[in-house]
Design an enzyme around this catalytic site. Structure first.
Site, mmCIF file in Angstrom:
data_model
loop_
_atom_site.group_PDB
_atom_site.id
_atom_site.type_symbol
_atom_site.label_atom_id
_atom_site.label_comp_id
_atom_site.label_asym_id
_atom_site.label_seq_id
_atom_site.Cartn_x
_atom_site.Cartn_y
_atom_site.Cartn_z
ATOM 1 C CD GLU A 33 -3.276 0.313 2.085
ATOM 2 O OE1 GLU A 33 -4.376 -0.148 1.762
ATOM 3 O OE2 GLU A 33 -2.969 0.543 3.275
ATOM 4 C CG HIS B 273 6.928 -29.668 0.115
ATOM 5 N ND1 HIS B 273 7.421 -30.940 -0.131
ATOM 6 C CD2 HIS B 273 7.705 -29.147 1.098
ATOM 7 C CE1 HIS B 273 8.441 -31.170 0.684
ATOM 8 N NE2 HIS B 273 8.635 -30.096 1.447
ATOM 9 C CE LYS C 133 -12.370 1.742 1.041
ATOM 10 N NZ LYS C 133 -11.732 2.724 1.896
HETATM 11 O O1 PA5 Z 1 -3.576 1.381 5.974
HETATM 12 C C1 PA5 Z 1 -4.660 1.845 5.711
HETATM 13 O O2 PA5 Z 1 -4.877 3.071 5.700
HETATM 14 C C2 PA5 Z 1 -5.853 0.954 5.403
HETATM 15 O O3 PA5 Z 1 -5.505 -0.360 5.326
HETATM 16 C C3 PA5 Z 1 -6.887 1.095 6.496
HETATM 17 O O4 PA5 Z 1 -6.313 0.756 7.717
HETATM 18 C C4 PA5 Z 1 -8.090 0.209 6.218
HETATM 19 O O5 PA5 Z 1 -8.623 0.499 4.969
HETATM 20 C C5 PA5 Z 1 -9.148 0.391 7.280
HETATM 21 O O6 PA5 Z 1 -9.535 1.733 7.379
HETATM 22 P P1 PA5 Z 1 -10.278 2.267 8.626
HETATM 23 O O7 PA5 Z 1 -9.394 2.127 9.800
HETATM 24 O O8 PA5 Z 1 -10.591 3.686 8.299
HETATM 25 O O9 PA5 Z 1 -11.544 1.450 8.791
#
Ligand code: PA5
EC number: 5.3.1.9
Length: 445
Positions: free
Chosen positions: A287, A308, A422
């Site tokens: 990310e 394996h 989303k």
């Molecule tokens: O690292 C990030 O920003 C994302 O993975 C969020 O943690 C994830 O989408 C969850 O978001 P939130 O904490 O707003 O529910």
């Protein structure tokens, strides 16, 4: 201390090419320190380990104790950065079979809010029917669909099963200080709540209440975890010379490998307890770096299991990969291979040896085979699986990720690409406010 060894990359990249990153790494470190780089609103994690107060830890421990005293099961509701850090630490430290044991010393920890599977949620609510359970609802935005949906079900069930008063005691919210549905609900219902600092993004939040509360509920020592992270904060500090700074070396090495067409990094463990450390790491690096059509693809395997299955690809597939192995130096238990009179399996040559010695030879043999097969190898040695060392490991990966993202030239602290699915999902579900998108997407189907 955990240590880093990059020697086995030098058949593929030169020592000099890694050393040449010194100036760039320094610039990246300065950008992090001074807050002058991309995404500088999200640097709250940088000196978090050394700034966590005793009072804050005491508050977390006291809340954890309330959940421990009143629950057989605690559900951690969260997704991505709002659950992977806690799960990584808890699973790394837990007995592999705790969940099967009848008599438990801590509440069983279950995860929800990280998928939208009807079967998963149905089976969870069924399982919880006769259980004294509590919920930690974790969402920074407070609006994440997966988590909000699971929490809606769990809140209702908890109130019906345990009564409103007890529900108030065993539901805890970890969310934004002011905004989001999770904040509104927590304030309205009077739940104990903790704040996720504005300047800490989800995937860097393991040392905030997001990670620390669940870890404390599971019975692990959050002070030691934070102490490990704080020691790594020092070891990776801007004043530590480049050649001695593990985060700087790791960031430089992986960027140089990427430049030489090694586009996939495989995080390897030889200990199944580290599976979720890999999941956490995949999110952290994927990310943070996968943007602007750039970035190493972070993958992970559990060896020797996956030798394996994926072993063939790694040994002889496309040469676009490198491996980063997390090696646990000392295991926590002792078990020797027994001798057997009949020796039908031919294993008597191992009799009397520790199982870990066999595992270590599998590890060494794999490293040599993969390097011979054209796979550069980075090795991270963690002395043992305990809170202190896991704390070190996690901070090491965080700071290295910040440096590495800046070396790559991206903003490591945003995740604009996550919104695309989303938007489509809401359009397909006819969410109010998405009328135009709904029309557009229907036309595409
Ligand atoms: O690292 C990030 O920003 C994302 O993975 C969020 O943690 C994830 O989408 C969850 O978001 P939130 O904490 O707003 O529910």
């Amino acid at each position: 201390m955990i240590s880093l060894n990059i020697e086995k990359t030098f058949g593929f990249i030169s020592k000099a090419s890694v050393a040449a990153y010194e100036t760039q790494v320094k610039a990246a470190q300065e950008a992090l320190e001074d807050g002058t780089g991309k995404g500088s609103d999200f640097l709250g994690w940088l000196h978090l380990p050394s700034s966590i107060s005793k009072e804050h830890l005491a508050d977390l421990k006291a809340t954890a104790q309330i959940l421990r005293d009143n629950c057989e099961v605690v559900i951690i509701a969260g997704i991505g950065g709002s659950y992977l850090g806690a799960r990584a630490v808890i699973e790394a430290l837990s007995n592999s079979f705790t969940w099967l044991q009848e008599k438990k010393s801590a509440p069983a920890i279950i995860y929800a809010g990280h998928n939208i599977s009807e079967d998963y949620l149905y089976e969870l609510t069924e399982y919880l029917k006769d259980k004294k359970f509590g919920v930690i609802n974790i969402s920074k935005s407070g609006t994440t669909t997966e988590t909000a949906l699971a929490f809606r079900l769990l809140k209702k069930q908890c109130e019906v099963q345990r009564g409103k008063e007890m529900a108030k005691k065993v539901i805890v919210a970890i969310t934004d200080a002011k905004k989001g549905a999770a904040r509104v609900t927590a304030d309205k219902e009077g739940y104990k709540s903790f704040i996720i600092p504005d300047n800490v993004g989800g995937r860097f939040s393991v040392l905030t209440p997001v990670g620390l509360l669940p870890i404390a509920v599971a019975g692990y020592d959050i002070e030691k975890l934070v102490a490990g992270a704080a020691d790594m904060e020092k070891a990776c500090g801007i004043n530590v010379p480049f050649a001695e700074n593990p985060a700087a070396q790791y960031a430089a090495t992986r960027n140089e490998l990427y430049k030489r067409n090694k586009k996939i990094e495989i995080l390897v463990n030889f200990c199944p307890k580290l599976h979720y450390v890999s999941e956490w790491w995949k999110q952290l690096y994927g990310e943070s770096e996968g943007k602007d059509h750039k970035g190493i693809f972070p993958a992970a395997v559990d060896f020797s299991t996956d030798l394996h299955s994926m072993g063939q690809w790694i040994q002889e597939g496309e040469r676009s990969i490198f491996e980063t192995v997390i090696s646990v130096d000392k295991v926590n238990h002792k078990l020797e291979v027994p001798s057997d009179e009949a020796n039908l399996d031919g294993l008597n040559f191992l009799a009397g040896k520790r199982v870990d010695e066999v595992n270590k030879m599998a590890e060494l043999g794999t490293q040599l085979a993969h390097v011979d097969g054209g796979v550069p190898n980075i090795r991270i040695v963690i002395p043992s699986l305990d809170e202190y060392n896991i704390g070190q490991l996690m901070y090491f990966f965080e700071i290295a990720c910040g440096i590495s993202g800046y070396l790559l030239g991206v903003n490591p602290f945003n995740q604009p690409g996550v919104e695309a699915y989303k938007k489509n999902m809401f359009a397909l579900l006819n969410k109010p406010g998405y009328e135009a998108e709904s029309k557009a997407i229907q036309a595409k189907l």
